[in-house]
Design a protein around this motif. Structure first.
Motif, PDB file in Angstrom:
ATOM      1  N   ALA A  12       0.822  -1.211   0.000  1.00 23.98           N
ATOM      2  CA  ALA A  12       0.000   0.000   0.000  1.00 23.98           C
ATOM      3  C   ALA A  12       0.856   1.260   0.000  1.00 23.98           C
ATOM      4  CB  ALA A  12      -0.922  -0.007   1.218  1.00 23.98           C
ATOM      5  N   GLN A  13       2.048   1.160   0.603  1.00 22.41           N
ATOM      6  CA  GLN A  13       2.922   2.319   0.696  1.00 22.41           C
ATOM      7  C   GLN A  13       3.896   2.416  -0.491  1.00 22.41           C
ATOM      8  OE1 GLN A  13       4.715   1.558   4.501  1.00 22.41           O
ATOM      9  NE2 GLN A  13       3.123   2.671   5.620  1.00 22.41           N
ATOM     10  N   GLY A  14       3.732   1.535  -1.485  1.00 18.59           N
ATOM     11  CA  GLY A  14       4.652   1.500  -2.606  1.00 18.59           C
ATOM     12  C   GLY A  14       4.633   2.795  -3.401  1.00 18.59           C
ATOM     13  N   ARG A  15       5.812   3.186  -3.876  1.00 16.68           N
ATOM     14  CA  ARG A  15       5.960   4.380  -4.696  1.00 16.68           C
ATOM     15  C   ARG A  15       6.645   3.978  -5.996  1.00 16.68           C
ATOM     16  NH1 ARG A  15       2.967   5.579  -1.398  1.00 16.68           N
ATOM     17  NH2 ARG A  15       2.974   7.332   0.074  1.00 16.68           N
ATOM     18  N   ARG A  16       6.217   4.555  -7.109  1.00 15.79           N
ATOM     19  CA  ARG A  16       6.800   4.243  -8.395  1.00 15.79           C
ATOM     20  C   ARG A  16       8.145   4.943  -8.548  1.00 15.79           C
ATOM     21  NH1 ARG A  16       3.196   1.840 -11.759  1.00 15.79           N
ATOM     22  NH2 ARG A  16       4.378   2.421 -13.629  1.00 15.79           N
ATOM     23  N   VAL A  17       9.124   4.223  -9.101  1.00 15.44           N
ATOM     24  CA  VAL A  17      10.461   4.782  -9.266  1.00 15.44           C
ATOM     25  C   VAL A  17      10.604   5.358 -10.668  1.00 15.44           C
ATOM     26  CG1 VAL A  17      11.432   3.139  -7.639  1.00 15.44           C
ATOM     27  CG2 VAL A  17      11.473   2.610 -10.075  1.00 15.44           C
ATOM     28  N   GLY A  18      11.602   6.245 -10.831  1.00 18.27           N
ATOM     29  CA  GLY A  18      11.881   6.839 -12.132  1.00 18.27           C
ATOM     30  C   GLY A  18      13.014   6.135 -12.847  1.00 18.27           C
ATOM     31  N   TRP A  19      13.657   6.856 -13.757  1.00 15.65           N
ATOM     32  CA  TRP A  19      14.687   6.258 -14.602  1.00 15.65           C
ATOM     33  C   TRP A  19      15.859   5.703 -13.802  1.00 15.65           C
ATOM     34  CZ3 TRP A  19      19.598   8.190 -14.273  1.00 15.65           C
ATOM     35  CH2 TRP A  19      19.736   9.463 -13.680  1.00 15.65           C
ATOM     36  N   ARG A  20      16.177   6.338 -12.665  1.00 16.44           N
ATOM     37  CA  ARG A  20      17.323   5.884 -11.872  1.00 16.44           C
ATOM     38  C   ARG A  20      17.134   4.457 -11.368  1.00 16.44           C
ATOM     39  NH1 ARG A  20      21.382   8.865  -9.448  1.00 16.44           N
ATOM     40  NH2 ARG A  20      22.493   7.801  -7.761  1.00 16.44           N
ATOM     41  N   GLY A  21      15.889   4.136 -10.997  1.00 13.56           N
ATOM     42  CA  GLY A  21      15.611   2.782 -10.534  1.00 13.56           C
ATOM     43  C   GLY A  21      15.800   1.741 -11.631  1.00 13.56           C
ATOM     44  N   TRP A  22      15.406   2.107 -12.863  1.00 12.96           N
ATOM     45  CA  TRP A  22      15.545   1.152 -13.962  1.00 12.96           C
ATOM     46  C   TRP A  22      16.994   0.978 -14.378  1.00 12.96           C
ATOM     47  CZ3 TRP A  22      11.626  -1.858 -14.429  1.00 12.96           C
ATOM     48  CH2 TRP A  22      10.347  -1.401 -14.097  1.00 12.96           C
ATOM     49  N   ILE A  23      17.795   2.046 -14.269  1.00  7.24           N
ATOM     50  CA  ILE A  23      19.225   1.893 -14.560  1.00  7.24           C
ATOM     51  C   ILE A  23      19.889   1.034 -13.476  1.00  7.24           C
ATOM     52  CG2 ILE A  23      21.419   3.118 -14.783  1.00  7.24           C
ATOM     53  CD1 ILE A  23      19.938   5.412 -16.048  1.00  7.24           C
ATOM     54  N   ALA A  24      19.436   1.209 -12.234  1.00  2.00           N
ATOM     55  CA  ALA A  24      19.943   0.348 -11.159  1.00  2.00           C
ATOM     56  C   ALA A  24      19.627  -1.114 -11.452  1.00  2.00           C
ATOM     57  CB  ALA A  24      19.331   0.765  -9.820  1.00  2.00           C
ATOM     58  N   LEU A  25      18.454  -1.365 -12.032  1.00  2.00           N
ATOM     59  CA  LEU A  25      18.091  -2.733 -12.411  1.00  2.00           C
ATOM     60  C   LEU A  25      19.083  -3.288 -13.426  1.00  2.00           C
ATOM     61  CD1 LEU A  25      16.144  -5.162 -12.573  1.00  2.00           C
ATOM     62  CD2 LEU A  25      14.837  -3.864 -14.270  1.00  2.00           C
ATOM     63  N   VAL A  26      19.456  -2.468 -14.402  1.00  2.00           N
ATOM     64  CA  VAL A  26      20.422  -2.915 -15.412  1.00  2.00           C
ATOM     65  C   VAL A  26      21.746  -3.295 -14.753  1.00  2.00           C
ATOM     66  CG1 VAL A  26      21.772  -2.206 -17.425  1.00  2.00           C
ATOM     67  CG2 VAL A  26      19.357  -1.550 -17.246  1.00  2.00           C
ATOM     68  N   VAL A  27      22.184  -2.492 -13.800  1.00  2.00           N
ATOM     69  CA  VAL A  27      23.437  -2.783 -13.093  1.00  2.00           C
ATOM     70  C   VAL A  27      23.332  -4.096 -12.336  1.00  2.00           C
ATOM     71  CG1 VAL A  27      24.992  -2.000 -11.266  1.00  2.00           C
ATOM     72  CG2 VAL A  27      24.078  -0.355 -12.928  1.00  2.00           C
TER      73      VAL A  27
END
Length: 512
Positions: A12-27
């Protein structure tokens, strides 16, 4: 607060991440790809290693299994330590050590030293994998984004397993077998540079005290059990198989009892009371056994019987690799609309069909059938792993993400061990039973041929002439006869996974 309430509150407290989160995923995908590639790359490098280092059949299995065995034994411990000391910190330590020990493995002069190096890689690999999955849990708190991120993670994990033979084939075409280990260095260096910048640190805010007894008990459970299974597969029901397995089970009972009575357990056993969590773990385990077992024998068949080069054999699996990745991503929107108990069994039906194709596709002219079989297997495994991994992680409260991720990874690594040990051990036993050494083969060559298929091919090449050709044909016939039976066993494991999914993964659609 109950476990279900903790999970609901986190979502319920989840927040959507921006581009930085997706680049972190790539790493974070860098170590995922590397570790999963390492699980299967040796399937294609093994013939070269067997010819160079001349290991026994038992050593040959240990060269592959030492790494996932140690990894499986330490995953729960490392996941818990990551929750306490920082998941990113464990990731960076693991990356540094893994790269260093991989370089040592590349230049191992004997089978024994290679096995030891593989065990060292398992120690540091255990620091990498729980950290990547648990960091995703802390970065992507929004359920929809997390589902997609885990789909990418699972797809890369499955793809890495299939990519191993391809990478191995390309490297072995141009370099010595040690190159399959040296590839860890250029992959992990970018991680060490970018992770401190892009990946936020996370840990359990209330980790409790370190429990050395639980750490020892967890290792004393996993290692003897898997060793016993290995011995059972290679030597049959002998004392050296039953005694370690029973010892490990005894330590496992003590570990569970300690966790149930501890105020702050190392592993929260409440997770296993959820049918979805336990069922998803079992689906993971059986799916990986099926995948790794397939790669174990198809690699040898394509190279040693069909006669393909390592690179050609690896490229033959490219269609299946691509479909595995696509299936893992395509299943995300499907899993939002349909319950997992329906989606996963349908996906695994493809894998079942793939194993049936293998069972009836032996012989030197079976390349097309094997390519199609791996494509079907890849569709099923890619989709099933994505859904089941997301369910495992969603079932755990955020502060215990490391421990839950470690349990999921333990199932994966145990599956990698069993895929080689059980299916590989059965295949080896059937090969030896079916092999009829032609008359005129020297005793030393006959002994080598009875050990492994690679030994038979090497002996046949050394003998040459009509006798050598007869030995090679006999070995190929014995191996493929074993593949037929082993493939049917693999198909049975896929059916069991589908039944488990249909009965444990819930009957309602997953809501965001």
């Amino acid at each position: 607060m109950t476990l279900t309430q903790e999970i609901s509150l986190a979502d319920a407290q989840g927040r959507r991440v921006g581009w930085r989160g997706w680049i972190a995923l790539v790493v974070l995908m860098l170590p995922v790809l590397l570790v999963s590639v390492d699980n299967t790359v040796l399937s294609f490098a093994l013939p070269s290693i067997a010819l160079d280092l001349e290991p026994t059949s038992t050593q040959q299995l240990w060269i592959i299994d030492a790494y996932p065995l140690v990894l499986a034994g330490l995953l729960v411990t490392m996941g818990t330590l990551g929750d306490r000391f920082g998941r990113r910190r464990m990731l960076l330590i693991g990356a540094t050590g893994f790269a260093a020990v991989s370089a040592l493995a590349a230049f191992a002069p004997t089978a024994a030293l290679l096995i030891a190096a593989r065990a060292g890689m398992g120690v540091f690999g255990a620091m990498l994998m729980p950290s990547t999955l648990s960091l995703l849990r802390s970065i992507f708190t929004d359920r929809d984004q997390r589902r997609l991120a885990i789909a990418v993670w699972a797809s890369m994990f499955s793809a890495g397993s299939a990519l191993g033979p391809i990478v191995g084939g390309v490297l072995l075409e141009h370099f010595a077998w040690g190159s399959v280990f040296l590839m860890a260095v250029p992959v992990l260096v970018p991680l060490l540079v970018l992770a401190p910048i892009l990946v936020p640190e996370s840990r359990d805010p209330n980790p409790g005290r370190i429990d050395p007894i639980s750490i020892v008990l967890s290792m004393a459970t996993m290692i003897p059990v898997v060793y016993g299974i290995k011995e059972l597969a290679v030597h049959g029901p002998v004392m050296t198989a039953w005694l370690p397995a029973l010892l490990g089970i005894g330590f496992g009972i003590l570990f569970v009892r300690r966790q149930l009575h501890a105020a702050q357990p190392m592993l929260d056993m409440r997770l296993f009371r959820q049918g979805t969590f336990s069922g998803a773990l079992l689906v993971n385990l059986l799916s990986v056994i099926a995948l790794v077992g397939f790669l174990f024998f198809v690699a040898q068949h394509l190279q040693l019987i069909v006669g393909l080069s390592p690179m050609q054999a690896g490229l033959a699996l490219v269609p299946g690799l691509g479909l595995m990745i696509v299936a893992g991503l395509v299943v995300v929107p499907i899993a939002k609309k349909w319950p997992a108990r329906v989606v996963v069994p349908i996906a695994l039906a493809f894998s079942f069909a793939g194993y049936l194709m293998v069972a009836f596709a032996t012989g030197p002219d079976s390349i097309g059938a094997l390519v199609a079989a791996f494509a079907a297997l890849g569709i099923g495994i890619g989709a099933a792993e994505t859904v089941s991994n997301e369910l495992v992680l969603a079932s755990a409260p955020p502060q215990k993400a490391g421990a839950a991720s470690a349990v999921s990874e333990t199932a994966y690594e145990l599956g990698a061990v069993l895929g080689t040990t059980v299916l590989g051990g059965i295949l080896t036993a059937l090969y030896r039973t079916n092999l009829v050494v032609p008359a005129g083969v020297p005793d030393a060559a006959a002994d080598a041929a009875e050990e492994t298929l690679a030994g038979a091919v090497h002996a046949a090449d050394s003998i040459g002439g009509v006798t050598g050709a007869a030995l090679q044909e006999a070995a190929a016939h014995a191996f493929d006869a074993g593949v037929t039976v082993t493939a049917l066993i693999g198909a049975g494991l896929v059916v069991i996974a589908a039944v488990v999914a249909a009965t444990t993964l819930g009957g309602s659609r997953k809501k965001s």
